[in-house]
Scaffold this motif. Sequence first.
Motif, short mmCIF file in Angstrom:
data_model
loop_
_atom_site.label_atom_id
_atom_site.label_comp_id
_atom_site.label_asym_id
_atom_site.label_seq_id
_atom_site.Cartn_x
_atom_site.Cartn_y
_atom_site.Cartn_z
N GLY A 354 0.81 -1.21 0.00
CA GLY A 354 0.00 0.00 0.00
C GLY A 354 0.84 1.26 0.00
N GLY A 355 2.05 1.19 0.60
CA GLY A 355 2.96 2.32 0.57
C GLY A 355 3.44 2.62 -0.84
N TYR A 356 3.60 1.58 -1.66
CA TYR A 356 3.95 1.81 -3.06
C TYR A 356 2.73 2.27 -3.85
CZ TYR A 356 5.93 1.34 -7.69
OH TYR A 356 6.36 1.62 -8.96
N ASP A 363 4.39 12.36 -9.93
CA ASP A 363 5.15 12.74 -11.11
C ASP A 363 6.52 12.07 -11.12
OD1 ASP A 363 3.69 15.09 -12.62
OD2 ASP A 363 3.44 15.51 -10.49
N VAL A 364 7.15 12.04 -9.96
CA VAL A 364 8.47 11.43 -9.82
C VAL A 364 8.51 10.67 -8.50
CG1 VAL A 364 10.97 11.82 -9.74
CG2 VAL A 364 9.52 13.38 -11.05
N ILE A 365 9.05 9.46 -8.53
CA ILE A 365 9.27 8.68 -7.31
C ILE A 365 10.75 8.68 -7.01
CG2 ILE A 365 9.10 6.43 -6.20
CD1 ILE A 365 6.71 5.79 -7.91
N VAL A 366 11.10 9.12 -5.80
CA VAL A 366 12.49 9.17 -5.34
C VAL A 366 12.64 8.21 -4.17
CG1 VAL A 366 14.32 10.63 -4.42
CG2 VAL A 366 12.67 11.59 -6.04
N ALA A 367 13.67 7.37 -4.22
CA ALA A 367 13.92 6.42 -3.14
C ALA A 367 15.42 6.35 -2.88
CB ALA A 367 13.39 5.03 -3.49
N GLN A 368 15.79 5.99 -1.67
CA GLN A 368 17.18 5.68 -1.39
C GLN A 368 17.52 4.31 -1.98
OE1 GLN A 368 19.44 7.53 -0.31
NE2 GLN A 368 18.62 9.08 1.07
N ALA A 462 14.70 -1.46 -7.70
CA ALA A 462 13.45 -0.90 -8.21
C ALA A 462 13.73 0.19 -9.24
CB ALA A 462 12.61 -0.34 -7.06
N HIS A 463 14.77 0.97 -9.00
CA HIS A 463 15.16 2.03 -9.94
C HIS A 463 15.58 1.43 -11.28
CE1 HIS A 463 18.27 4.94 -11.56
NE2 HIS A 463 17.18 5.67 -11.54
N GLY A 464 16.32 0.35 -11.23
CA GLY A 464 16.77 -0.29 -12.45
C GLY A 464 15.64 -0.93 -13.25
N ARG A 465 14.48 -1.11 -12.62
CA ARG A 465 13.35 -1.77 -13.28
C ARG A 465 12.19 -0.83 -13.55
NH1 ARG A 465 16.49 -5.02 -10.65
NH2 ARG A 465 16.71 -7.23 -11.26
N VAL A 468 10.95 2.93 -9.67
CA VAL A 468 11.40 4.17 -9.03
C VAL A 468 12.10 5.00 -10.09
CG1 VAL A 468 13.12 5.08 -7.41
CG2 VAL A 468 11.57 3.26 -6.67
N ASP A 469 11.92 6.33 -10.03
CA ASP A 469 12.50 7.20 -11.05
C ASP A 469 13.92 7.66 -10.74
OD1 ASP A 469 10.18 7.45 -12.88
OD2 ASP A 469 9.24 8.35 -11.12
#
Length: 552
Positions: A354-356, A363-368, A462-465, A468-469
């Motif tokens: 649910g957090g995802y 517009d943009v998803i930023v993650a560590q 997740a970024h590589g797939r 995540v942006d």
Amino acid sequence: MTGILLELDLTRGVVETPPASPLAAFRARHLPTVRELVSGLRKAAGDEHVVGLVAHVGGPPMSLAQVQELRAAVAGFRASGKRAVAWTESFGEVGGGTVPYYLATAFDEVWVQPSGELGITGVSVQATFVRGALDKAGVIPQFGKRREYKTAVDTFTEKEMTGPAREMAARLAESAYEQIVAGIAEGRELSVEQVRELVDRAPLGAEAGREAGLVDRLGYRSDVYDELEKRYGETTALLVERYHRRGPRTVHEALDQLPWPPKPAVAVIRISGGIVVGRNSGGGPLGGPRTGSDTITAALRAVAADEKVKAVVLRIDSPGGSYVASDAIRHEVLRLRSTGKPVIASMSSVAASGGYFVAMPADVIVAQPGTITGSIGVLSGKGVVRDALGRIGITQQAVSEGENARMYSAQEEFSPAQWERLEETLDRIYADFVAKAADDRSLPVDQLESLARGRVWTGADAHGRGLVDELGGFEHALQLACSRAGLDRDEVGIVTAPSRSFLDRLRPPTSTEDLAVRAQPLTVDGLATSLYAALGLPATGVLSMPLNWRVG
């Protein structure tokens, strides 16, 4: 005036968001938030009165994502030409020092007490299983899931990792280890191969760590501060969070904080803890926060209508929860975006299931890189506690009308027809989740499905797939929000929504929107729910990820 020596004391722990329940908030009243520390270091980098930074590393474990947030803040502080020193008694006495040491390598110098050691023994992903205990207690777990990687139910239905669970855990550990090794190698000017070899030799004594280039100096706290006094002369020590909170010291700073003329603003809306229908509340007298859909959707509508707010940052630290609550929040995020205001999702330690769901329409998803995310899947079911209650002399009886009136009763197993209904519900919600994720992320449904199946990813993977942006922390998300809104980061106001003063909370609500942003009182939902919690069974909410994963 004397210079300011900032102190970063991590031995007390840090929090993402102050707890919502009064007792937990009182206990955490002196703990700094990650955002305070990051903002304080950013402010200090440009303050000529701040001469340096010294950090005491250790204490309660921090998540990998939190450590990466602080590492970036320390790097920004050092980029101003000011030095930063980290010290500790020991990086773990019996292991457990890998992540704290990873944080310390962001500093110019690393000190360790001569009797300490470097317990940089690597990374482990652990899962806990309570099926055996449930069997002994007489609890019958009945859960369904979509799909094979949705391992939250495995905690209650299995006694060991399934094949998909082991595969997922192995990649989580591998990804986290890759990030940590790369960071240590860069910070200590060693090769990745050298760091891996040293980790495999650990734990190392303090002197061995110094000889290997992992530590700069050996000494006690007094030695560290004596050295800093020689370097900077007489200074005033001040905790980073106190430095961040203190009022203006100059006329310019005072004028800058006046509410007039009004500044364009970026609103920060926090989604923390389990996502539930209703209003924000504490999870219990000692528990952390829960995010209510009524509160967040009202806040999203308010910032959409506020002309001063030019962009929004959703700061998410949530393992998920209710499907309908998550969907309500997603709908309002899309409505907010339709006004032309950019929405940036900033993922903290975890933004999964649910957090995802609530992050994916941004517009943009930023993650560590170390954020735990994904878990695009669904679970549902119940634990039948009839026999467990019977063993202690408690029985329940009910008179019902309707074939499925007692379908989710903790006193009865699902009938075959009811189990079929449960399976249909799981299929429907999973298909909806995947379709909406594919639409939000502009990916083909088949490709998104291959990334879903309940699988948890690190932010780096997740970024590589395409889930995540961009990689980064809250400050990076804030910069993106300003850039997309055409604002200067240094000239913008930061507001938190929803925000209510103490007096506002005392007066009676005037509308349902006003009611939505007020804290929800604690409730007791009955004996069965209390027993579920005592046995570790999940709260209601089909979009949840495994709560017992530990990476470290």
